[in-house]
Write a protein that holds these residues in place. Sequence first.
Motif, PDB file in Angstrom:
ATOM      1  N   ASN A   1      62.206  76.623  31.466  1.00 43.20           N
ATOM      2  CA  ASN A   1      61.075  77.293  32.121  1.00 43.20           C
ATOM      3  C   ASN A   1      60.324  76.334  33.040  1.00 43.20           C
ATOM      4  OD1 ASN A   1      61.548  79.753  30.886  1.00 43.20           O
ATOM      5  ND2 ASN A   1      60.161  79.356  29.167  1.00 43.20           N
ATOM      6  N   SER A   2      60.183  75.091  32.601  1.00 42.18           N
ATOM      7  CA  SER A   2      59.490  74.089  33.412  1.00 42.18           C
ATOM      8  C   SER A   2      60.263  73.791  34.691  1.00 42.18           C
ATOM      9  CB  SER A   2      59.292  72.797  32.608  1.00 42.18           C
ATOM     10  OG  SER A   2      58.485  73.021  31.479  1.00 42.18           O
ATOM     11  N   VAL A   3      61.561  73.626  34.560  1.00 38.93           N
ATOM     12  CA  VAL A   3      62.404  73.341  35.735  1.00 38.93           C
ATOM     13  C   VAL A   3      62.364  74.514  36.708  1.00 38.93           C
ATOM     14  CG1 VAL A   3      64.770  72.962  36.510  1.00 38.93           C
ATOM     15  CG2 VAL A   3      63.897  71.719  34.526  1.00 38.93           C
ATOM     16  N   GLU A   4      62.386  75.744  36.173  1.00 39.37           N
ATOM     17  CA  GLU A   4      62.344  76.927  37.041  1.00 39.37           C
ATOM     18  C   GLU A   4      60.994  77.018  37.762  1.00 39.37           C
ATOM     19  OE1 GLU A   4      63.460  80.516  38.917  1.00 39.37           O
ATOM     20  OE2 GLU A   4      64.532  78.792  38.082  1.00 39.37           O
ATOM     21  N   GLN A   5      59.904  76.729  37.042  1.00 39.43           N
ATOM     22  CA  GLN A   5      58.589  76.733  37.673  1.00 39.43           C
ATOM     23  C   GLN A   5      58.504  75.681  38.768  1.00 39.43           C
ATOM     24  OE1 GLN A   5      55.886  78.805  37.394  1.00 39.43           O
ATOM     25  NE2 GLN A   5      57.373  80.030  36.238  1.00 39.43           N
ATOM     26  N   SER A   6      59.114  74.536  38.521  1.00 37.11           N
ATOM     27  CA  SER A   6      59.135  73.487  39.532  1.00 37.11           C
ATOM     28  C   SER A   6      59.891  73.946  40.771  1.00 37.11           C
ATOM     29  CB  SER A   6      59.782  72.219  38.959  1.00 37.11           C
ATOM     30  OG  SER A   6      59.845  71.205  39.941  1.00 37.11           O
ATOM     31  N   ARG A   7      61.030  74.594  40.548  1.00 39.56           N
ATOM     32  CA  ARG A   7      61.838  75.087  41.679  1.00 39.56           C
ATOM     33  C   ARG A   7      61.066  76.119  42.498  1.00 39.56           C
ATOM     34  NH1 ARG A   7      64.617  79.197  43.320  1.00 39.56           N
ATOM     35  NH2 ARG A   7      64.095  80.424  41.470  1.00 39.56           N
ATOM     36  N   LEU A   8      60.401  77.055  41.815  1.00 43.56           N
ATOM     37  CA  LEU A   8      59.636  78.092  42.508  1.00 43.56           C
ATOM     38  C   LEU A   8      58.459  77.495  43.281  1.00 43.56           C
ATOM     39  CD1 LEU A   8      59.546  80.930  39.817  1.00 43.56           C
ATOM     40  CD2 LEU A   8      60.817  80.921  41.973  1.00 43.56           C
ATOM     41  N   THR A   9      57.848  76.472  42.703  1.00 43.74           N
ATOM     42  CA  THR A   9      56.724  75.811  43.368  1.00 43.74           C
ATOM     43  C   THR A   9      57.168  75.183  44.690  1.00 43.74           C
ATOM     44  OG1 THR A   9      55.566  75.346  41.297  1.00 43.74           O
ATOM     45  CG2 THR A   9      55.047  73.937  43.166  1.00 43.74           C
ATOM     46  N   GLU A  10      58.301  74.473  44.647  1.00 44.62           N
ATOM     47  CA  GLU A  10      58.821  73.855  45.880  1.00 44.62           C
ATOM     48  C   GLU A  10      59.231  74.918  46.887  1.00 44.62           C
ATOM     49  OE1 GLU A  10      58.779  70.449  46.218  1.00 44.62           O
ATOM     50  OE2 GLU A  10      57.850  70.462  44.228  1.00 44.62           O
ATOM     51  N   GLU A  11      59.827  75.989  46.400  1.00 43.84           N
ATOM     52  CA  GLU A  11      60.290  77.061  47.274  1.00 43.84           C
ATOM     53  C   GLU A  11      59.115  77.758  47.955  1.00 43.84           C
ATOM     54  OE1 GLU A  11      62.168  81.189  46.101  1.00 43.84           O
ATOM     55  OE2 GLU A  11      63.726  79.643  46.038  1.00 43.84           O
ATOM     56  N   ASN A  12      58.063  78.045  47.201  1.00 46.13           N
ATOM     57  CA  ASN A  12      56.888  78.706  47.772  1.00 46.13           C
ATOM     58  C   ASN A  12      56.192  77.821  48.791  1.00 46.13           C
ATOM     59  OD1 ASN A  12      57.225  81.036  46.248  1.00 46.13           O
ATOM     60  ND2 ASN A  12      55.950  80.306  44.570  1.00 46.13           N
ATOM     61  N   PHE A  13      56.203  76.520  48.551  1.00 47.03           N
ATOM     62  CA  PHE A  13      55.619  75.588  49.523  1.00 47.03           C
ATOM     63  C   PHE A  13      56.395  75.631  50.836  1.00 47.03           C
ATOM     64  CE2 PHE A  13      55.796  71.217  51.309  1.00 47.03           C
ATOM     65  CZ  PHE A  13      54.472  71.138  51.746  1.00 47.03           C
ATOM     66  N   THR A  14      57.719  75.628  50.739  1.00 53.92           N
ATOM     67  CA  THR A  14      58.560  75.694  51.935  1.00 53.92           C
ATOM     68  C   THR A  14      58.329  76.995  52.684  1.00 53.92           C
ATOM     69  OG1 THR A  14      60.258  74.331  50.876  1.00 53.92           O
ATOM     70  CG2 THR A  14      60.936  75.626  52.785  1.00 53.92           C
ATOM     71  N   ILE A  15      58.218  78.100  51.959  1.00 52.25           N
ATOM     72  CA  ILE A  15      57.975  79.404  52.583  1.00 52.25           C
ATOM     73  C   ILE A  15      56.636  79.412  53.322  1.00 52.25           C
ATOM     74  CG2 ILE A  15      57.479  81.836  52.086  1.00 52.25           C
ATOM     75  CD1 ILE A  15      59.536  81.665  49.829  1.00 52.25           C
ATOM     76  N   SER A  16      55.619  78.816  52.706  1.00 53.71           N
ATOM     77  CA  SER A  16      54.307  78.760  53.339  1.00 53.71           C
ATOM     78  C   SER A  16      54.357  78.000  54.661  1.00 53.71           C
ATOM     79  CB  SER A  16      53.295  78.094  52.400  1.00 53.71           C
ATOM     80  OG  SER A  16      52.008  78.038  52.996  1.00 53.71           O
TER      81      SER A  16
END
Length: 388
Positions: free
Chosen positions: A336-351
Amino acid sequence: MDSNVNELNGSDVTWMDESGDSVITARACAYFPEEAIIDITSPEELKKLANIAAETCKGFINTSSRTVELVFMPNIQKGLNDGTMRMMKTRSGETLADVVHSVGDKSGQIAGKARVIEGGKLKQLASGAFQLVSFVVAQSHLSEINTELEGIKKSISQLHDKMDNERLADIEGRISYFEKLTKRMADGDFNDKIPQEISNMIESTVADAHKWKALLANDLKSLQKDIINIKDNDYFGTGNSYQELKNKVEELPPLIIRRKLLLKISALISWLNACIDPMGKKFTVFDVETKQWQDSIAAIYDDVSRQCNKLLKESKFNSDEILDHRRYRLNSILTNSVEQSRLTEENFTISLMKMIHSQRNILSQKGKFRVALGFDSEGKLEKAAVVD
């Protein structure tokens, strides 16, 4: 030039200073473009535009029943600076207002008309132009800026019992400042001092963000070291090793929230920079070091997996079901932590991609900001729009 904004031959002039810090080109156009990127309808902004147009076109373009295009781009001054263009001169050495190419096949041909405006009027004109461009860009970015602000506040609330209160208070103070600043931007409340005020706060925030990033990286390394150094200290079962490993794995989610906070701050800085520097003349860069972070998270995942296999592999005093459950629990927290980390990086890139796309919609491919203005028969500004 867009097919909807046809330049009339000879009807163009560029205002500039000697350093090229502010350049506006005015062109008379055949008709008002049918399609616009952003319609400018605010009475205050229309008034600003009318003032800018009056200063720019005075003595050059009769605006009555005409459409005029204002282009904000220092192309002619750049040519003068790098020597590819020069001011025309008479045989007696008098400098004329026409700019001509000085090199290449177009050498000697007129590149455009230039007017060097005196300092006081130039400052007034440049200030009005900046306010206009910044206001239009800010209006298109306000939704995303507010989204980033809300995300930052949410991350801060999640860290109140996990992070030093003094450091969090510092971040909260800055976010409160940026919230008030955003409201001023929404209201079009710009003046000569605000851009420098914003720049100073952004520079200060970037400097501190580098400290926050370094602290986070060190804490992540310390966690990884602690995980690697966990030894088998069980004599009857695997309970102690499991609990020690579990405690360390549970330290990872707060670090990921801190990473999310850091990325949100970085995204906010990018959006604000796009507003205060829409022409891209300066830009504060904050490297979030995505690859280094992702590599560190991947390394921790591997280290925990190895420790699970080593410390919770078998035991004479624990059933297979208990061992399976403990491994499952640790893997669940870790995954869950690794997935949250991945989503965080992905959302930053999208922004960031949204910000770049938004800027491209407002500025042309060459970085120009173009505004079309339609005047009535009495020379009063009726409508205005940002065009591609």
